[in-house]
Each structure stands twice: as C-alpha cells, then as structure tokens.
Design an enzyme around this catalytic site. Structure first.
Site, PDB file in Angstrom:
ATOM      1  N   GLY A   1     -20.731   7.044   5.051  1.00  0.00           N
ATOM      2  CA  GLY A   1     -19.359   7.044   4.112  1.00  0.00           C
ATOM      3  C   GLY A   1     -20.804   7.020   2.349  1.00  0.00           C
ATOM      4  CB  VAL A   2     -22.557   7.766   0.223  1.00  0.00           C
ATOM      5  CG1 VAL A   2     -23.343   7.269   1.025  1.00  0.00           C
ATOM      6  CG2 VAL A   2     -23.327   9.788   1.105  1.00  0.00           C
ATOM      7  N   GLY A   3     -19.203   7.397  -0.666  1.00  0.00           N
ATOM      8  CA  GLY A   3     -18.104   8.187  -0.857  1.00  0.00           C
ATOM      9  C   GLY A   3     -18.262   7.176  -2.995  1.00  0.00           C
TER      10      GLY A   3
ATOM     11  CE1 TYR B   1     -25.241   8.393  -5.566  1.00  0.00           C
ATOM     12  CE2 TYR B   1     -23.945   7.842  -7.327  1.00  0.00           C
ATOM     13  CZ  TYR B   1     -25.378   8.232  -6.732  1.00  0.00           C
ATOM     14  OH  TYR B   1     -26.058   8.188  -8.091  1.00  0.00           O
TER      15      TYR B   1
ATOM     16  CE  LYS C   1      -4.310   1.244   0.680  1.00  0.00           C
ATOM     17  NZ  LYS C   1      -5.519   0.410   0.100  1.00  0.00           N
TER      18      LYS C   1
ATOM     19  CB  VAL D   1     -16.846   1.952  -1.877  1.00  0.00           C
ATOM     20  CG1 VAL D   1     -17.746   0.578  -1.746  1.00  0.00           C
ATOM     21  CG2 VAL D   1     -15.693   1.190  -2.144  1.00  0.00           C
TER      22      VAL D   1
END
Ligand code: NAD
Length: 343
Positions: free
Chosen positions: A175-177, A181, A81, A179
């Site tokens: 969290g609706v970023g 959303y 990473k 992924v």
C-alpha cells in the site's frame, strides 16, 4: 438500527451514533470508545463497505484502536472514529452535514483525515464544527495532512528495528497511498531498496518512480525482504498470510494489522518480530493533537521520533514477560486508562 452494545466488536464503547440519512447526503457512524483520558479523537474513514454491519464493525474496532493509540502516545486524548459509507450529494455538502453531526457531540469526538478523506473534506467539515483537525495552519503552527508524520513514525521505528540504519536493506511496502508513499520517500532517501504493491495503479506508479520493484498485490507479504511494512488496510496478518511471510520483522502504518489476537501468537511461533501497529503509527495523531491544542509545529517531530524507543520497549517487555508484543502494548495502555479513571 443495529444494536451496537451486543455487537461482537463492542468493547465497552461509551457511545455509537448513526449519523446522516438521505436528506443529509451521507450515511455514517461515529463511535466514541473512551473519553477517560480526554476527548475521543480519531479520523473519519470513507469506504464502500459491503454492509452496514461491516461499517459498524470497522467503527467499533478502529475507535477502540484510537483509545489505545492515543494513550500509548501519551496524548491527552481518548479514542473515537467515524466511518462514512455512503455519499449521495455533492461531496463538500455531505462533509458539511457530517460536521453538523460532529458538532452535536459537543466536543466528545474530534475528527480528522483517515483513508479516503482529504484536507478539502476537513475544510468542509470545519464549516459546521470546530471539533476537526487535519487542516493546514499558518507557518509555524502544527496542522495539515497527518500522513507525513505517520510515515516518519513508521520510518524511525523501522530504522530502530533494523539496528539503526536502512541503507542497503530491502523493505516490502504493502500500500503506497498517503502513508506508504511518504514512507517510501524516507526509506529511499536513506538508501533502502523497496518492493511495493498497490491495487491503485496511479499510486503504484508514483511510488515506482522512486526506483521501487513491484510485486503482485497477493504476493507482497511473501516478498523476500528484511522487513515487511503493511501500509494498506487492516487484517493483512492472518492465518493465510502468516505462514507465507518471508521477512523476519513487521512494522507498518496500517491500523488493525492482526486479523485476530491469535495471529499475534502465530507470529511469535514463527519467530517473526511484530511491532504493534498502534504504537508505530501514532505520528499522525500526534500531529493532529498538536494542531487541535494549538501547539507549535516544532513540538511534533520530537514526539514522533520518540515512537521508536517506545516500540523497542514494548518488544523488550513482550520478550521478558513471555507475551506477544500486542499484549505487552495493550497492558501498558490498560494501566494508563485505569490510572486516568482513578484520577
Ligand atoms: P490511503 O488511502 O492514502 O492509502 C492506502 C493505499 O493502500 C491506497 O493506495 C490503496 O490503493 C492501497 N490498498 C488498498 N488495498 C490494498 C491491497 N489489498 N493491497 C495493496 N494495496 C492496497 O490511506 P493512508 O492514509 O495511507 O492509510 C493507510 C493505512 O494507514 C490505513 O490502514 C490507515 O488507517 C492507517 N493510518 C493512516 C494514518 C494517516 O495519517 N493517514 C495514520 C494512522 C494510520
């Protein structure tokens, strides 16, 4: 320079490289956790960390997580990473310089998008290295933004955990970023009800337009729902939040959802079913792997759908062996890595 080998989050990592500098226009860390099964693959996170130590902690934890995720998903890849914690020049130039640092590792690390990174950033990286994925390819070839496939893997897992259907069920999504959303869209299309929270108002309103109810950011984990889906950042399941959880099942896309190993036991003690994050959220890396290996796009969906039965199998093992789901998943992975090392 910090000594990563004595860092509390060190876990036998093969290499950690501090990359960039004032002249390169960025500062970051590339952590290569394991190449036992294949080149260390994992995305690049752009984040404004409180300290260099916080960035190193994240790089060490996330790269180890990638080793486990890739092995669990049966991919021919190890784990790595990158984190970028400062950009002090034109963004595309910074990513091109980051690409030079990736190139210097000679293929031991393959990068792609993670939180804060875009397809445009991957294109800039590709100006200086071929060890990059997450770039749209020609029709029929795997590639591009991995988050829709991550969301699909979360979605099929949620469906399996809820007995095969989501219609009429309530899912709380934190969290609706990218992924979150995409997950919300799949859930709504299948008739689920949504409760959502996000610190980013633009993302929140985009998902609200799907017909979702909004919860306060500090209350979403306690929302009355059939399932809670963490899709923001890590460590959301901890000593403070676990006693307040209201949903009986947890299954989401975020990495490193458990703050500590004890939190896995806390969830068991509360009778809450936890689908281990790295088993669930492998869809993106399955897509990245197919792209990197030049495979056809149509191999990806079947592999992503295979995540759901894998999640159920891990939960079965945990139950029958009296261990936490995370411990069951880790055990499977460690056996695979040991076998790869022997071979
Ligand atoms: P993203 O940056 O697009 O979305 C994250 C969202 O979470 C943002 O909208 C952000 O505002 C929101 N958020 C941040 N802190 C929050 C908080 N405290 N409460 C509520 N919302 C908050 O990132 P993403 O690509 O969607 O990734 C989400 C998670 O999934 C991350 O943990 C990431 O590591 C993991 N993941 C992503 C992929 C992928 O394919 N993108 C693959 C595997 C795992």
């Amino acid at each position: 320079m910090m000594n990563w080998k004595t860092h509390p989050s060190f876990d036998g990592h093969e290499d950690v490289v501090f990359v960039g500098g004032e002249a390169q226009g960025f500062a970051g860390i590339i952590a290569v956790h394991s190449t036992a099964i294949g080149p260390a693959a994992g995305g690049c996170r752009i984040w404004d960390y409180d300290s260099a130590d916080a960035a190193l902690t994240d790089a060490l934890r996330l790269s180890r997580g990638m080793t486990y995720k890739n092995a669990m998903a049966d991919l021919p890849l190890g784990g790595g990473k990158a984190v970028i914690y400062r950009i002090n020049t034109e963004r595309a130039d910074a990513f091109q310089s980051f690409g030079e640092a990736v190139e210097k590792l000679n293929g031991r690390y393959i990068t792609a998008e993670d939180v804060g990174a875009t397809v445009a950033d991957m294109r800039a990286i590709a100006r200086s290295t071929s060890y990059v994925a997450g770039i749209p390819k020609e029709a029929g070839q795997a590639g591009g933004d991995p988050s829709p496939m991550t969301a699909l893997g979360v979605f099929v897992s949620i469906k399996a955990l809820l007995g095969g259907y989501v219609q009429g069920r309530t899912i709380a999504v934190q969290g609706v970023g990218s992924v979150g959303y995409n997950l919300c869209k799949l859930l709504v299309d299948d008739g689920a009800k949504l409760i959502i929270a996000d610190v980013n108002k633009t993302n929140l309103h985009r998902a609200q337009a799907l017909g979702a109810e909004i919860a306060p950011v500090d209350q979403i984990h306690a929302a009355k729902a059939d399932l809670f889906s963490p899709c923001a950042l890590g460590a959301g399941l901890n000593a403070e939040t676990i006693p307040e959880l209201a949903a009986p099942i947890i299954c989401g896309g975020a990495n490193n959802q458990l703050a500590t190993d004890e939190d896995g036991a806390r969830l068991v003690a509360r009778g809450i079913t936890y689908a281990p994050d790295y088993v669930v959220n492998a869809g993106g890396i399955i897509n990245v792997s197919a792209e990197y290996l030049g495979e056809a796009a149509d191999v990806v969906e079947g592999r992503v759908r295979a995540i759901a039965p894998r999640v159920l199998k891990v939960l079965d093992i945990a139950k029958s062996d009296g261990i936490t789901p995370q411990q069951a998943a880790d055990r499977i992975v460690r056996e695979r890595i040991a076998a790869a090392k022997r071979a």
